[in-house]
Design a protein around this motif. Sequence first.
Motif, PDB file in Angstrom:
ATOM      1  N   UNK A   1      42.515  52.891  23.264  1.00  0.00           N
ATOM      2  CA  UNK A   1      43.574  52.687  24.267  1.00  0.00           C
ATOM      3  C   UNK A   1      43.344  51.406  25.070  1.00  0.00           C
ATOM      4  N   UNK A   2      42.117  51.170  25.477  1.00  0.00           N
ATOM      5  CA  UNK A   2      41.810  49.984  26.288  1.00  0.00           C
ATOM      6  C   UNK A   2      42.073  48.709  25.508  1.00  0.00           C
ATOM      7  N   UNK A   3      41.693  48.705  24.265  1.00  0.00           N
ATOM      8  CA  UNK A   3      41.909  47.492  23.468  1.00  0.00           C
ATOM      9  C   UNK A   3      43.382  47.299  23.159  1.00  0.00           C
ATOM     10  N   UNK A   4      44.095  48.374  22.951  1.00  0.00           N
ATOM     11  CA  UNK A   4      45.516  48.238  22.641  1.00  0.00           C
ATOM     12  C   UNK A   4      46.300  47.832  23.888  1.00  0.00           C
ATOM     13  N   UNK A   5      46.017  48.465  25.008  1.00  0.00           N
ATOM     14  CA  UNK A   5      46.801  48.233  26.218  1.00  0.00           C
ATOM     15  C   UNK A   5      46.304  47.052  27.045  1.00  0.00           C
ATOM     16  N   UNK A   6      45.054  46.674  26.854  1.00  0.00           N
ATOM     17  CA  UNK A   6      44.549  45.496  27.544  1.00  0.00           C
ATOM     18  C   UNK A   6      43.939  45.742  28.906  1.00  0.00           C
ATOM     19  N   UNK A   7      43.915  46.990  29.363  1.00  0.00           N
ATOM     20  CA  UNK A   7      43.225  47.262  30.634  1.00  0.00           C
ATOM     21  C   UNK A   7      42.775  48.714  30.686  1.00  0.00           C
ATOM     22  N   UNK A   8      41.717  48.909  31.448  1.00  0.00           N
ATOM     23  CA  UNK A   8      41.082  50.228  31.483  1.00  0.00           C
ATOM     24  C   UNK A   8      41.864  51.251  32.286  1.00  0.00           C
ATOM     25  N   UNK A   9      42.580  50.806  33.305  1.00  0.00           N
ATOM     26  CA  UNK A   9      43.357  51.746  34.140  1.00  0.00           C
ATOM     27  C   UNK A   9      44.425  52.440  33.300  1.00  0.00           C
ATOM     28  N   UNK A  10      45.215  51.656  32.564  1.00  0.00           N
ATOM     29  CA  UNK A  10      46.240  52.253  31.706  1.00  0.00           C
ATOM     30  C   UNK A  10      45.607  53.087  30.597  1.00  0.00           C
TER      31      UNK A  10
ATOM     32  N   UNK B   1      51.385  57.408  22.295  1.00  0.00           N
ATOM     33  CA  UNK B   1      51.235  57.300  23.749  1.00  0.00           C
ATOM     34  C   UNK B   1      50.980  55.858  24.179  1.00  0.00           C
ATOM     35  N   UNK B   2      50.206  55.122  23.399  1.00  0.00           N
ATOM     36  CA  UNK B   2      49.967  53.706  23.712  1.00  0.00           C
ATOM     37  C   UNK B   2      51.263  52.910  23.618  1.00  0.00           C
ATOM     38  N   UNK B   3      52.058  53.178  22.596  1.00  0.00           N
ATOM     39  CA  UNK B   3      53.346  52.489  22.442  1.00  0.00           C
ATOM     40  C   UNK B   3      54.239  52.787  23.653  1.00  0.00           C
ATOM     41  N   UNK B   4      54.292  54.041  24.059  1.00  0.00           N
ATOM     42  CA  UNK B   4      55.104  54.427  25.212  1.00  0.00           C
ATOM     43  C   UNK B   4      54.634  53.686  26.465  1.00  0.00           C
ATOM     44  N   UNK B   5      53.325  53.659  26.700  1.00  0.00           N
ATOM     45  CA  UNK B   5      52.771  52.982  27.867  1.00  0.00           C
ATOM     46  C   UNK B   5      53.027  51.478  27.803  1.00  0.00           C
ATOM     47  N   UNK B   6      52.850  50.899  26.631  1.00  0.00           N
ATOM     48  CA  UNK B   6      53.072  49.461  26.448  1.00  0.00           C
ATOM     49  C   UNK B   6      54.527  49.108  26.783  1.00  0.00           C
ATOM     50  N   UNK B   7      55.447  49.920  26.311  1.00  0.00           N
ATOM     51  CA  UNK B   7      56.864  49.666  26.583  1.00  0.00           C
ATOM     52  C   UNK B   7      57.174  49.793  28.075  1.00  0.00           C
ATOM     53  N   UNK B   8      56.564  50.792  28.738  1.00  0.00           N
ATOM     54  CA  UNK B   8      56.767  50.952  30.180  1.00  0.00           C
ATOM     55  C   UNK B   8      56.296  49.714  30.918  1.00  0.00           C
ATOM     56  N   UNK B   9      55.102  49.235  30.574  1.00  0.00           N
ATOM     57  CA  UNK B   9      54.540  48.059  31.236  1.00  0.00           C
ATOM     58  C   UNK B   9      55.379  46.821  30.960  1.00  0.00           C
ATOM     59  N   UNK B  10      55.875  46.724  29.732  1.00  0.00           N
ATOM     60  CA  UNK B  10      56.706  45.573  29.369  1.00  0.00           C
ATOM     61  C   UNK B  10      58.010  45.585  30.170  1.00  0.00           C
TER      62      UNK B  10
ATOM     63  N   UNK C   1      51.514  43.290  18.954  1.00  0.00           N
ATOM     64  CA  UNK C   1      51.056  44.661  19.227  1.00  0.00           C
ATOM     65  C   UNK C   1      50.858  45.533  17.980  1.00  0.00           C
ATOM     66  N   UNK C   2      51.711  45.398  16.983  1.00  0.00           N
ATOM     67  CA  UNK C   2      51.563  46.238  15.785  1.00  0.00           C
ATOM     68  C   UNK C   2      50.294  45.849  15.042  1.00  0.00           C
ATOM     69  N   UNK C   3      50.077  44.547  14.853  1.00  0.00           N
ATOM     70  CA  UNK C   3      48.871  44.090  14.167  1.00  0.00           C
ATOM     71  C   UNK C   3      47.622  44.423  14.974  1.00  0.00           C
ATOM     72  N   UNK C   4      47.732  44.331  16.294  1.00  0.00           N
ATOM     73  CA  UNK C   4      46.615  44.687  17.163  1.00  0.00           C
ATOM     74  C   UNK C   4      46.231  46.141  16.948  1.00  0.00           C
ATOM     75  N   UNK C   5      47.241  47.006  16.865  1.00  0.00           N
ATOM     76  CA  UNK C   5      46.954  48.433  16.677  1.00  0.00           C
ATOM     77  C   UNK C   5      46.291  48.682  15.327  1.00  0.00           C
ATOM     78  N   UNK C   6      46.733  47.987  14.293  1.00  0.00           N
ATOM     79  CA  UNK C   6      46.106  48.134  12.970  1.00  0.00           C
ATOM     80  C   UNK C   6      44.635  47.739  13.057  1.00  0.00           C
ATOM     81  N   UNK C   7      44.353  46.612  13.685  1.00  0.00           N
ATOM     82  CA  UNK C   7      42.962  46.157  13.818  1.00  0.00           C
ATOM     83  C   UNK C   7      42.128  47.132  14.644  1.00  0.00           C
TER      84      UNK C   7
END
Length: 193
Positions: free
Chosen positions: A51-60, A96-105, A144-150
């Motif tokens: 989650x941290x690597x996908x979203x970019x921060x520890x709080x989220x 859940x990461x996708x949902x959070x990413x979209x909210x932040x975006x 984001x999609x490639x990031x999630x694959x990695x």
Amino acid sequence: MTSHSVPRTRYTPADLSDEELATRAAGELFHTTVAYEELMRRYQRTLFNVCARYLGNERDADDVCQEVMLKVLHGLKQFEGKAKFKTWLYSITYNECITQYRKEKRKKRLFDALSLESQEEAQEPEEPLTSRGGLDRWLVHVNPVDREILVLRFVAELEFQEIADIMRMGLSATKMRYKRALEKLRKHIDAPL
């Protein structure tokens, strides 16, 4: 006897496979949470790292992890074991990461449109994840999609077929995106500073 009914015998959770624990947890919940807790203990650190690597921060990441654990808790009775528990868990995590990413975006677009700075950002500048090591500082260079694959490949250590199932992509498309993402990262890594 339902498929989730388990005998009420003593057992050592650490000795059971993920799938055995999932079956036990589905039969035990909500009377006891021993099997569920063992499953979460096994995956908690990796789940947070994904989650941290996908979203970019520890709080989220922490918020998403809590949400994932709740979804697992309430979803175990529906877990049929058609996929490995690990694949099911990371599928929930990915969604859940996708949902959070979209909210932040959306929130960022709103602040940009209003030419405002988020109070959180003004008070607490986000620290880059480079302090945690190699992969983090390069993940910003891929979509984001490639990031999630990695992340699913390197952090969660999933097989390509499991990643394809989670992301609802074909196996060859997943491998191709993975290869292209690695090539893009290599270009950034090899670029002179």
